[in-house]
Design a protein around this motif. Structure first.
Motif, mmCIF file in Angstrom:
data_model
loop_
_atom_site.group_PDB
_atom_site.id
_atom_site.type_symbol
_atom_site.label_atom_id
_atom_site.label_comp_id
_atom_site.label_asym_id
_atom_site.label_seq_id
_atom_site.Cartn_x
_atom_site.Cartn_y
_atom_site.Cartn_z
ATOM 1 N N VAL A 288 8.505 -2.869 -17.075
ATOM 2 C CA VAL A 288 7.893 -3.558 -15.931
ATOM 3 C C VAL A 288 6.947 -4.621 -16.473
ATOM 4 O O VAL A 288 6.026 -4.301 -17.237
ATOM 5 C CB VAL A 288 7.139 -2.564 -15.034
ATOM 6 C CG1 VAL A 288 6.333 -3.295 -13.963
ATOM 7 C CG2 VAL A 288 8.099 -1.570 -14.402
ATOM 8 N N THR A 289 7.155 -5.875 -16.086
ATOM 9 C CA THR A 289 6.299 -6.961 -16.571
ATOM 10 C C THR A 289 5.527 -7.647 -15.455
ATOM 11 O O THR A 289 4.883 -8.665 -15.682
ATOM 12 C CB THR A 289 7.128 -7.999 -17.344
ATOM 13 O OG1 THR A 289 8.160 -8.518 -16.488
ATOM 14 C CG2 THR A 289 7.764 -7.362 -18.573
ATOM 15 N N GLY A 290 5.575 -7.083 -14.245
ATOM 16 C CA GLY A 290 4.808 -7.609 -13.124
ATOM 17 C C GLY A 290 4.865 -6.629 -11.971
ATOM 18 O O GLY A 290 5.741 -5.757 -11.921
ATOM 19 N N LEU A 291 3.933 -6.749 -11.048
ATOM 20 C CA LEU A 291 3.859 -5.855 -9.903
ATOM 21 C C LEU A 291 3.862 -6.631 -8.598
ATOM 22 O O LEU A 291 3.449 -7.801 -8.543
ATOM 23 C CB LEU A 291 2.596 -5.001 -9.966
ATOM 24 C CG LEU A 291 2.428 -4.060 -11.167
ATOM 25 C CD1 LEU A 291 1.067 -3.366 -11.090
ATOM 26 C CD2 LEU A 291 3.552 -3.036 -11.233
ATOM 27 N N MET A 292 4.333 -5.980 -7.548
ATOM 28 C CA MET A 292 4.183 -6.460 -6.178
ATOM 29 C C MET A 292 3.899 -5.228 -5.324
ATOM 30 O O MET A 292 3.899 -4.103 -5.824
ATOM 31 C CB MET A 292 5.434 -7.198 -5.704
ATOM 32 C CG MET A 292 6.715 -6.398 -5.790
ATOM 33 S SD MET A 292 8.217 -7.342 -5.391
ATOM 34 C CE MET A 292 8.144 -7.316 -3.580
ATOM 35 N N SER A 293 3.640 -5.416 -4.056
ATOM 36 C CA SER A 293 3.226 -4.305 -3.199
ATOM 37 C C SER A 293 4.388 -3.781 -2.366
ATOM 38 O O SER A 293 5.294 -4.535 -1.991
ATOM 39 C CB SER A 293 2.101 -4.748 -2.268
ATOM 40 O OG SER A 293 1.686 -3.671 -1.437
ATOM 41 N N LEU A 294 4.349 -2.483 -2.066
ATOM 42 C CA LEU A 294 5.302 -1.926 -1.115
ATOM 43 C C LEU A 294 5.055 -2.453 0.289
ATOM 44 O O LEU A 294 5.992 -2.742 1.026
ATOM 45 C CB LEU A 294 5.199 -0.398 -1.106
ATOM 46 C CG LEU A 294 5.627 0.345 -2.369
ATOM 47 C CD1 LEU A 294 5.380 1.839 -2.201
ATOM 48 C CD2 LEU A 294 7.089 0.086 -2.691
ATOM 49 N N GLU A 295 3.792 -2.533 0.690
ATOM 50 C CA GLU A 295 3.437 -3.044 2.011
ATOM 51 C C GLU A 295 2.082 -3.719 1.929
ATOM 52 O O GLU A 295 1.218 -3.318 1.143
ATOM 53 C CB GLU A 295 3.416 -1.928 3.057
ATOM 54 C CG GLU A 295 2.395 -0.838 2.799
ATOM 55 C CD GLU A 295 2.374 0.252 3.867
ATOM 56 O OE1 GLU A 295 2.833 0.006 4.996
ATOM 57 O OE2 GLU A 295 1.894 1.357 3.560
ATOM 58 N N ALA A 296 1.902 -4.741 2.756
ATOM 59 C CA ALA A 296 0.661 -5.512 2.692
ATOM 60 C C ALA A 296 -0.422 -4.967 3.615
ATOM 61 O O ALA A 296 -1.599 -5.292 3.438
ATOM 62 C CB ALA A 296 0.930 -6.978 3.050
ATOM 63 N N GLY A 297 -0.052 -4.156 4.593
ATOM 64 C CA GLY A 297 -1.029 -3.675 5.552
ATOM 65 C C GLY A 297 -1.707 -2.409 5.092
ATOM 66 O O GLY A 297 -1.087 -1.524 4.494
ATOM 67 N N GLY A 298 -3.003 -2.296 5.351
ATOM 68 C CA GLY A 298 -3.734 -1.093 5.002
ATOM 69 C C GLY A 298 -4.015 -0.993 3.517
ATOM 70 O O GLY A 298 -4.064 -1.989 2.794
ATOM 71 N N LEU A 299 -4.174 0.233 3.033
ATOM 72 C CA LEU A 299 -4.622 0.433 1.654
ATOM 73 C C LEU A 299 -3.605 -0.044 0.619
ATOM 74 O O LEU A 299 -3.974 -0.353 -0.513
ATOM 75 C CB LEU A 299 -5.010 1.889 1.417
ATOM 76 C CG LEU A 299 -3.955 2.986 1.536
ATOM 77 C CD1 LEU A 299 -3.155 3.157 0.265
ATOM 78 C CD2 LEU A 299 -4.638 4.302 1.914
ATOM 79 N N ASN A 300 -2.330 -0.140 0.992
ATOM 80 C CA ASN A 300 -1.348 -0.635 0.029
ATOM 81 C C ASN A 300 -1.394 -2.151 -0.149
ATOM 82 O O ASN A 300 -0.667 -2.689 -0.984
ATOM 83 C CB ASN A 300 0.059 -0.181 0.410
ATOM 84 C CG ASN A 300 0.360 1.204 -0.104
ATOM 85 O OD1 ASN A 300 -0.180 1.633 -1.120
ATOM 86 N ND2 ASN A 300 1.209 1.929 0.595
ATOM 87 N N GLY A 301 -2.241 -2.803 0.628
ATOM 88 C CA GLY A 301 -2.555 -4.193 0.313
ATOM 89 C C GLY A 301 -3.547 -4.297 -0.829
ATOM 90 O O GLY A 301 -3.700 -5.375 -1.419
ATOM 91 N N LEU A 302 -4.203 -3.178 -1.162
ATOM 92 C CA LEU A 302 -5.242 -3.166 -2.198
ATOM 93 C C LEU A 302 -4.852 -2.358 -3.426
ATOM 94 O O LEU A 302 -5.160 -2.755 -4.559
ATOM 95 C CB LEU A 302 -6.536 -2.573 -1.617
ATOM 96 C CG LEU A 302 -7.092 -3.243 -0.363
ATOM 97 C CD1 LEU A 302 -8.278 -2.449 0.175
ATOM 98 C CD2 LEU A 302 -7.498 -4.671 -0.637
#
Length: 356
Positions: A94-108
């Motif tokens: 893994v050389t980068g990350l993105m989010s599962l969801e942007a709303g709520g705590l998974n935005g952070l």
């Protein structure tokens, strides 16, 4: 386009991802404080996909009963454990990350992971807001597999799940977290950045930051219409919460809290009724459906203008009810059925704000 997050931006970002949660997505307070401590005087860059050519991104976030996070806090190693496990299984780092969801705590939470692991973070996610089910990830809706993936929980257990569809993964996740403390970190397989972001919602956290900054510029005594306008949304009503009803339902084999909230508008005396599950799903005024998921129904405390979560709203609260445009990704006819009211058992077609 890149967006830089610094300590002074965190308050706005927390409010913004809370608004994208549409009343759900988990408590952002704890992860906001963790991110503040981890960032310190440094900075974090929200990158565009074009800024990370050749990267292999893993969408990452917290799944399960996020309400128990206050009782069973992260140890700090769950993200690295999940990322390493899915990397070993696939043979691709893994050389980068993105989010599962942007709303709520998974935005952070993925931002904390990016800082801890020293990986670039691409501003893309699989929902553009908060929603409760894994089959509502944009990858799943686009016909792409969510496996292989890895789950890591606070006591150190880790599992890899492969060769199941989205419904099978949902069952595996819920079984795992039910026996390990209620929540876990989920890391999806490392995927070339172009493929990872082509079936994703791009720019959600940049939008969250803009929403939070607009919110921060509001005076607590601002007129309701001014609040809605500043946030780029529509005012549905404002007044006292007269009734909150809650009951459990079975949805896809999982137990969710279904309910409704009734607000009597102080000016017109119209009744604003909001149907809820984990999030605010549908808003009606005097029985007429006006706004529904995937657009965002948000309830704000009238005095502080802070967003109120579904689980926190109470009879007697003085509130504003707003609707904000949801992610454009979901507005196509072949996608909206996965996240519209009928996907939650509500007998109503999607009710969307007019496109700006």
């Amino acid at each position: 386009m890149t967006t830089v997050i610094r300590e002074q931006d965190l308050g706005a970002l927390v409010v913004g991802v809370t608004l994208l949660g549409s009343g759900g997505g988990g408590d952002t307070g704890a992860f906001g404080r963790m991110l503040r401590r981890r960032l310190g005087a440094g900075e974090l860059v929200l990158r565009d996909a074009s800024d990370t050519p050749g990267a292999y991104l893993s969408p990452i976030g917290v799944v399960g009963a996020t309400s128990v996070l206050a009782e069973k806090l992260p140890s700090g190693g769950e993200f690295e454990t999940a990322v390493r496990a899915v990397s070993r299984w696939t043979g691709q780092a893994v050389t980068g990350l993105m989010s599962l969801e942007a709303g709520g705590l998974n935005g952070l939470s993925p931002l904390i992971a990016a800082l801890d692991l020293g990986l670039p973070f691409v501003d893309a996610d699989l929902m553009g807001r908060a929603m409760p089910r894994l089959d509502q990830f944009s990858w799943a809706v686009a016909g792409r597999s969510l496996t292989p993936c890895a789950l890591s929980e606070p006591s150190g257990q880790v599992i890899v799940v492969d060769h199941v569809d989205a419904s099978g993964l949902e069952r595996a996740v819920r079984s795992f977290v039910a026996h390990t403390g209620g929540w876990a970190v989920l890391a999806l397989a490392p995927t070339p950045v172009e493929a990872a972001t082509s079936d994703a919602v791009n720019g959600s956290l940049t939008r969250a930051l803009a929403l939070g900054r607009a919110h921060a510029g509001l005076d607590t005594g601002a007129a309701p219409a001014t609040v809605a306008s500043a946030l780029g949304g529509r005012l549905l009503g404002g007044g006292r919460v007269e009734e909150v009803a809650r009951h459990a339902i079975a949805n896809g084999g999982a137990a969710f809290g279904r309910g409704s909230v009734c607000v009597v508008d102080s000016a017109s005396r119209a009744v604003v009724r909001i149907e809820t599950e984990n999030e605010y799903l549908l808003a009606m005024v005097d029985g007429e459906p006006l706004v529904s998921t995937p657009d965002l129904v948000c309830v704000l405390d009238r005095r502080t203008l802070q967003p109120i979560a579904v689980e926190a709203i109470r009879t007697g609260d003085e509130v504003l009810v707003l609707a904000l445009p949801g992610p454009e990704w979901w507005r196509r006819g072949d996608r909206i059925g996965y996240v519209g009211p009928r996907a939650f058992g509500l007998g109503c077609d999607p009710q969307l704000l007019e496109a700006s």
